[in-house]
Design a protein around this motif. Structure first.
Motif, short mmCIF file in Angstrom:
data_model
loop_
_atom_site.label_atom_id
_atom_site.label_comp_id
_atom_site.label_asym_id
_atom_site.label_seq_id
_atom_site.Cartn_x
_atom_site.Cartn_y
_atom_site.Cartn_z
N ARG A 20 28.66 -12.32 38.48
CA ARG A 20 29.45 -12.25 39.71
C ARG A 20 28.65 -11.58 40.84
O ARG A 20 28.88 -11.85 42.01
CB ARG A 20 30.75 -11.50 39.48
CG ARG A 20 31.72 -12.28 38.64
CD ARG A 20 32.97 -11.47 38.32
NE ARG A 20 33.79 -12.16 37.36
CZ ARG A 20 34.76 -13.01 37.69
NH1 ARG A 20 35.01 -13.25 38.95
NH2 ARG A 20 35.46 -13.62 36.76
N GLU A 21 27.70 -10.73 40.47
CA GLU A 21 26.91 -10.02 41.47
C GLU A 21 25.99 -10.94 42.27
O GLU A 21 25.62 -10.62 43.38
CB GLU A 21 26.07 -8.92 40.82
CG GLU A 21 26.88 -7.80 40.22
CD GLU A 21 26.02 -6.75 39.56
OE1 GLU A 21 24.86 -6.57 39.99
OE2 GLU A 21 26.49 -6.11 38.61
N ASP B 279 29.59 -11.86 32.40
CA ASP B 279 30.45 -12.27 33.51
C ASP B 279 30.33 -11.29 34.68
O ASP B 279 30.20 -11.69 35.84
CB ASP B 279 31.91 -12.35 33.05
CG ASP B 279 32.83 -12.78 34.16
OD1 ASP B 279 32.67 -13.91 34.67
OD2 ASP B 279 33.71 -11.98 34.54
N GLU B 280 30.34 -10.01 34.37
CA GLU B 280 30.23 -8.97 35.40
C GLU B 280 28.93 -9.11 36.20
O GLU B 280 28.93 -9.09 37.43
CB GLU B 280 30.28 -7.60 34.73
CG GLU B 280 30.05 -6.42 35.62
CD GLU B 280 29.97 -5.13 34.82
OE1 GLU B 280 29.10 -4.29 35.17
OE2 GLU B 280 30.74 -4.96 33.85
N LYS C 36 30.15 -8.35 29.99
CA LYS C 36 29.04 -7.84 30.79
C LYS C 36 28.28 -8.98 31.46
O LYS C 36 27.83 -8.86 32.59
CB LYS C 36 28.08 -7.00 29.94
CG LYS C 36 28.71 -5.72 29.44
CD LYS C 36 29.09 -4.82 30.59
CE LYS C 36 29.71 -3.55 30.11
NZ LYS C 36 30.31 -2.78 31.20
#
Length: 127
Positions: A17-18, A13-14, A11
């Motif tokens: 990336r944003e 990492d997710e 989460k």
């Protein structure tokens, strides 16, 4: 900060990336992208650690910060209530008064500037 307090690595990492593109600048848009990404992850998962990560990295004057702080307190209170962690809310004396640990809307709960949080002896993650 979120990984050190028990966040899910995938989460983290997710969400990171944003705001990779926004992080290349040092303006207010980068700070807002960081704050928004963590707040939105907190909203999706109702996890105190994600709200805390976004909220702690903004200026005191950032207006949406107080709402995210309230969500963090509420989410963490729910975590403590639903899990069998050996934790308790505490009051922390400060020069400007006492920080009352509580959920906004409940008797005695209030928000002050830059609160300090602690639990004994549980963990802080809330995920």
């Amino acid at each position: 900060m979120s990984v050190a307090t028990g966040a899910n690595g995938g989460k983290v990492d997710e969400v990171c990336r944003e705001f990779v593109e926004a992080s290349r600048s040092s303006d207010d848009n980068a700070s807002e992208a960081f704050f928004t990404a963590w707040r939105d992850l907190g909203d999706r998962l109702s996890a105190a650690v994600y709200y805390m990560t976004g909220e702690r990295m903004t200026q005191r004057t950032h207006v949406p910060r107080k709402a995210v702080y309230a969500k963090m307190l509420s989410s963490f209170a729910q975590f403590v209530e639903l899990h069998e962690e050996d934790s308790e809310r505490v009051e922390i004396p400060r020069r400007r008064g006492v920080v009352r640990q509580g959920v906004p809307g409940q008797t005695g709960a209030r928000l002050l500037g830059q609160p300090e949080h602690t639990l004994r002896p549980g963990r802080l993650a809330g995920v």
